[in-house]
Design a protein around this motif. Structure first.
Motif: not given
Length: 280
Positions: A21-29, A44-58
């Motif tokens: 049901s969620f697959a149609t709400l936003c681009p491919a994941r 998201f399958s394409r484009g920006y990918r999460t780096g190490l920074e948010p995990v280190l920051m948290a």
């Protein structure tokens, strides 16, 4: 949310999501996970990918259960989810500009905490450095400020070749706002004695410190992230206290990789085991 080219899903290769049901709400994941599988995390399958920074920051946030945390540029929710996994009971609000990324962040929250999501984690649309006044209604403190504020603001030079991907450009490039503008705006949303934490390029850290000092913050700490032993630290964590008067402190930092490229034991404890950053 800014980021490096190093993605933070060293745990298992991502796999395409099944139709739903969620697959149609936003681009491919793609499905993925953080902290050794403790946190489910779709990207998201394409484009920006999460780096190490948010995990280190948290892993650096000195929050306690029941305290409030604001993240600017929260992306798909990596930092808030990792912080909640380490410190259950924190109240977190994420600010994000991209509507599709907001949907993905809300999906990740629900996917980790059941169909009703987690009341303590919420996402609000905002284009930094402009922060909507409605944010004050989302924190239980008397004056609508937060105990802790964190951000990994865009700091890549706007003079470089821009990414063709809109989300990646929004997350990385300082083409419309400088990191100092984010910092200046966020100093108005933290309680006296509260902390402000930023993960930044070492190249802009001096400007960040100057902005913090000019806006009533002190007790500044530098925490370098060394790619390898003996290498220059290109990524740093800067923490300040609103109203702080303590001396400047340079922490020992964290070496991320062994000579062969594997994560160090200390880095594994943070990135896979979900421990707090070592305070050495």
């Amino acid at each position: 949310m800014s980021g490096s080219r190093k993605t933070v899903n060293p745990l298992q290769p991502p796999k395409p999501l099944p139709d739903g049901s969620f697959a149609t709400l936003c681009p491919a994941r793609e499905e993925g996970s953080l902290l050794g599988g403790r946190v489910r995390y779709d990207q998201f399958s394409r484009g920006y990918r999460t780096g190490l920074e948010p995990v280190l920051m948290a892993a650096s946030i000195p929050a306690r259960p029941g305290e409030t945390v604001l993240e600017a540029g929260c992306g798909a929710g990596a930092a808030l989810l990792c912080l909640s996994a380490r410190i259950p009971g924190v109240h977190g609000v994420g600010l994000e500009a991209d509507p599709e990324t907001i949907k993905l962040a809300e999906w990740n929250i629900r996917n980790n905490f059941g169909p009703t999501g987690l009341p303590e984690l919420q996402i609000l649309q905002a284009h930094l450095p402009d922060i909507p006044r409605t944010l004050r209604a989302l924190t239980p403190t008397a004056n609508g400020r937060f105990h802790h504020v964190m951000a990994n603001p865009p700091w890549h030079s706007p003079h470089g070749t821009p990414s063709p991907d809109t989300r990646r450009r929004l997350a990385l490039s300082a083409e419309t706002t400088a990191p100092e503008e984010w910092i200046r705006a966020l100093t108005k949303w933290v309680l006296p004695g509260g902390t402000l934490t930023f993960v930044l390029s070492a190249a802009v850290a001096d400007r960040a410190c100057q902005t913090l000092l000019e806006n009533g913050c002190g007790s500044i700490q530098f925490y370098p992230f060394w790619a390898r032993q003996g290498r220059e630290a290109k990524l740093v964590l800067v923490r300040a206290v609103h109203g702080g008067r303590g001396i400047f402190r340079l922490r020992a930092g964290l070496v991320l990789h062994e000579a062969g490229g594997r994560f160090t034991v200390a880095a594994e404890r943070v990135l896979r085991d979900g421990e707090a950053l070592p305070e050495g």
